[in-house]
Write an enzyme that holds these catalytic residues in place. Structure first.
Site, PDB file in Angstrom:
ATOM      1  N   TYR A   1      -8.981   6.706   4.002  1.00 33.18           N
ATOM      2  CA  TYR A   1     -10.173   5.939   3.641  1.00 33.18           C
ATOM      3  C   TYR A   1      -9.996   5.258   2.289  1.00 33.18           C
ATOM      4  O   TYR A   1     -10.393   4.118   2.096  1.00 33.18           O
ATOM      5  CB  TYR A   1     -11.364   6.893   3.600  1.00 33.18           C
ATOM      6  CG  TYR A   1     -12.682   6.249   3.303  1.00 33.18           C
ATOM      7  CD1 TYR A   1     -13.457   5.707   4.323  1.00 33.18           C
ATOM      8  CD2 TYR A   1     -13.185   6.177   2.008  1.00 33.18           C
ATOM      9  CE1 TYR A   1     -14.684   5.125   4.062  1.00 33.18           C
ATOM     10  CE2 TYR A   1     -14.396   5.600   1.739  1.00 33.18           C
ATOM     11  CZ  TYR A   1     -15.140   5.079   2.774  1.00 33.18           C
ATOM     12  OH  TYR A   1     -16.350   4.493   2.507  1.00 33.18           O
ATOM     13  N   LYS A   2      -9.348   5.938   1.338  1.00 38.62           N
ATOM     14  CA  LYS A   2      -9.237   5.395  -0.011  1.00 38.62           C
ATOM     15  C   LYS A   2      -8.285   4.211  -0.082  1.00 38.62           C
ATOM     16  O   LYS A   2      -8.367   3.389  -0.975  1.00 38.62           O
ATOM     17  CB  LYS A   2      -8.780   6.502  -0.961  1.00 38.62           C
ATOM     18  CG  LYS A   2      -9.831   7.601  -1.146  1.00 38.62           C
ATOM     19  CD  LYS A   2      -9.320   8.697  -2.053  1.00 38.62           C
ATOM     20  CE  LYS A   2     -10.358   9.802  -2.210  1.00 38.62           C
ATOM     21  NZ  LYS A   2      -9.866  10.914  -3.044  1.00 38.62           N
ATOM     22  N   THR A   3      -7.341   4.127   0.837  1.00 40.81           N
ATOM     23  CA  THR A   3      -6.373   3.037   0.791  1.00 40.81           C
ATOM     24  C   THR A   3      -6.902   1.767   1.440  1.00 40.81           C
ATOM     25  O   THR A   3      -6.251   0.740   1.366  1.00 40.81           O
ATOM     26  CB  THR A   3      -5.076   3.450   1.505  1.00 40.81           C
ATOM     27  OG1 THR A   3      -5.369   3.771   2.874  1.00 40.81           O
ATOM     28  CG2 THR A   3      -4.460   4.656   0.831  1.00 40.81           C
TER      29      THR A   3
END
Length: 656
Positions: free
Chosen positions: A24-26
């Protein structure tokens, strides 16, 4: 608008399923808007007396488009990056990794470096938009960097400059894209070596994971020929993370300005395709696997809160939330280790440890396993309970996946079959049964959605407990069926109100409520005046509708009223016959003088009241009876008799 940041991510699913936070963070987006500066791009349109005539040069339109795009992303995508690069300028400017300015690449001017948009960047771009007119007419030195170069710019330098910016500023971003805005379809007409060098640099960008999106501008009756140069630069595939097969040109005409055309084309592509799942094995048979990616091509966009803002102080501040659990009886703070999860079964609580819960929910590793094939006609339209996921082959885990995937798609299309698959799309997800449905080429005559890519779609099928019985069917039961004459008249109306090309592309119509939400946030963040009225491009064009189908609509309405009166009268007559057939002899009631003169309203059903309104007998009712009818249906009983009758007629029309 196709903004992404404030909405539920395309890679997200329902809240009951866990999401891989590392993936999700990428999923951040980095965009460089490359705008060509040339004499033709700076040339204003020819003078016209029309109020709707285009007044912006291509560079002005591109700058205003970039300004609007940055306005949206500063709020809707707070973690994404955006930069603006001018190419073809006489001056050159580039920022290296340490932030030091330098000459950099010839005829490439980095106006806004690739970074998270801030309010100051938006204000600087706004001043440039407002000052571009001054430079073009008064030769203002402040905007001298917009002066076009006397020699041709090397497109290889432009792509290499973008490559360096992406590498140093957004090396680990999940999506990196270069938007090229130009009106020159052949920057190197007689230099084959320059063309070859540009193609090599473009391939380097794609190998780096950067997608090049082209937004050509055509002026007058001219055209933009992709085969001269950009066919070797822009890789157009049928899905996945690449571009769509169509590259739309931006131009003015048909009541559309160049700015609106450019904004529409960029908005349709500014949301990157993020994988719902990556490199998931697709098992066609025991021991035969390929890897695929999944994308939610169409996704509902809704506003979401990223944080809380405290407005009671002198300046708005970000509020940091803290959660504390307390005992209901003693108000004692409860530690996380004291909390246990349980299920109520048979009147008692059954406790599970976190490890036991993971075991209970473990249905195996993520996979799409084909378990059979069925005729495409055997899958009804209502069987799809959620949005479909587009599958695209990936060569990362299994070499040759693209070739096998293409063969499967061609076979399903040719045989008119669909696959049935057992799907677990990610860890901890519940298993579901899905239909693997092939879609035809976008250029096919029988394709009703040319804006969607061709390939395989994963359509989730319902289980038995997902199905619900619909209303009773048939004309002899509760629902009323329209007559053939009424249906034929409506068919004519629908034909008159169809779109010009017979297709509806949802990506070209922004969500008005969403845009209004962002405009309010934008006005607060940039200290601007709050707009008075939202722009709604989805609002029906009533004047055009009335011109094309007004007469047909009025004729259909009159026919509907006639059939409604007939149906209501027939049903009342049937109920009276059924009451008489019960065999109960009832003594006729005495008819007083008042009752014979005025119809009774006590105990009148909705159907009887609608029939009374349709036949006009409600005009003979007394005021007290009208008030009783209105009060029993939750309506106001205030006013004179004429007001009561009008209110009753409105209720009858709305309740049909």
């Amino acid at each position: 608008m196709a903004d992404r940041g404030e909405y539920k991510r395309e890679g997200d699913e329902e809240p009951e399923e866990e999401v891989d936070e590392s993936d999700y963070k990428t999923q951040k987006d980095a965009i460089i808007l490359a705008i060509e500066v040339s004499d033709s791009m700076l040339e204003p349109p020819p003078a016209s007396g029309s109020k709707k005539a285009d007044k912006d040069s291509p560079v002005q339109a591109a700058l205003k488009c970039a300004y609007q795009l940055m306005q949206q992303r500063i709020i809707s995508s707070p973690k994404d990056m955006m930069g603006i690069l001018f190419f073809g300028t006489e001056k050159s400017k580039f920022h290296d990794e340490d932030g030091r300015g330098g000459l950099g690449y010839p005829h490439c001017y980095v106006f806004i470096d690739l970074d998270v948009p801030a309010a100051n960047d938006v204000k600087a771009l706004k001043s440039l938009v407002e000052g571009a007119d001054a430079y073009e007419h008064d030769d203002d030195d402040e905007y001298e960097f917009l002066k076009p170069a006397k020699e041709r710019v090397q497109m290889a330098n432009v792509f290499f400059c973008a490559n360096q910016i992406f590498t140093t500023k957004a090396a680990n971003f999940g999506s990196r894209r270069l938007f090229v805005i130009t009106d020159n379809d052949d920057p190197h007409p007689s230099d084959k070596s320059a063309k070859s060098a540009a193609a090599v640099r473009a391939k380097d960008l794609y190998d780096l994971g950067v997608t090049i999106e082209l937004f050509p501008i055509t002026q007058g009756d001219g055209s933009f020929d992709l085969s001269k140069f950009y066919d070797d630069i822009v890789y157009r595939d049928t899905g996945g993370e690449g571009n769509l097969t169509e590259v739309r040109s931006s131009k003015s005409g048909d009541g559309l300005t160049l700015l609106n055309s450019l904004i529409s084309n960029i908005n349709s592509k500014q949301t990157p395709k993020r994988a719902l799942f990556s490199n998931l094995p697709l098992e066609l048979a025991p021991g035969l696997r390929i890897s695929v990616k999944g994308y939610n091509v169409l996704h509902r966009q809704t506003p979401a809160r990223n944080c809380y803002v405290w407005l009671d102080g002198e300046n708005p501040q970000m509020a940091i939330g803290e959660t504390t659990r307390m005992a209901e009886d003693t108000a004692r703070t409860i530690d996380t280790s004291e909390i246990k999860k349980a299920y109520k079964f048979g009147g008692e609580y059954v406790y599970f440890s976190p490890e036991e819960q993971k075991v209970v929910k473990d249905f195996g590793s993520p996979i799409i396993r084909m378990i059979g094939f069925k005729s495409g006609a055997s899958i009804p339209f209502w069987a799809s309970v959620k949005k479909s996921t587009f599958l695209f082959p990936s060569e990362e885990d299994y070499v040759g996946s693209t070739r096998v995937f293409t063969a499967l798609w061609q076979k399903l299309v040719k045989s008119r079959k669909v696959g049935i698959a057992w799907c677990i799309v990610r860890t901890n997800a519940n298993p579901v049964l899905c239909a693997v449905v092939p879609s035809r080429e976008s250029s096919g005559e029988d394709n009703g959605t040319p804006y969607l890519p061709a390939g395989l779609w994963l359509c989730r099928l319902p289980f038995a407990d997902d199905l619900r019985d619909g209303p009773a069917g048939g004309c002899d039961s509760a629902p009323v069926c329209a007559s053939d004459d009424l249906v034929d008249k409506m068919r004519v109306i629908v034909q008159q109100l169809q779109l010009p090309k017979g297709t509806y592309d949802p990506t070209r119509y922004p969500n008005p409520a969403l845009q209004w939400h962002y405009k309010i946030l934008q006005a607060l963040a940039l200290e601007e005046e709050v707009p008075g009225k939202p722009d709604d491009s989805t609002e029906p064009k009533y004047r055009a509708i009335g011109k094309r189908a007004g007469g047909y609509l009025q004729e259909w309405d009159e026919r509907l009223r006639e059939e409604t009166k007939t149906v209501l009268g027939t049903r009342k007559f049937k109920r009276e016959l059924e009451d008489d057939d019960d065999g109960v002899e009832s003594k006729p009631a005495k008819r007083t003088k008042t009752a014979s003169a005025k119809p009774s309203t006590s105990g009148m059903t909705d159907a009887e009241l609608r029939f009374a309104v349709a036949s006009g007998s409600h005009n003979k009712m007394v005021v007290a009876g009208l008030k009783d009818l209105l009060v029993s249906r939750g309506l106001s009983s205030a006013g004179k008799k004429a007001d009561l009758i009008e209110r009753l007629e409105e209720w009858a029309e709305e309740s049909i």
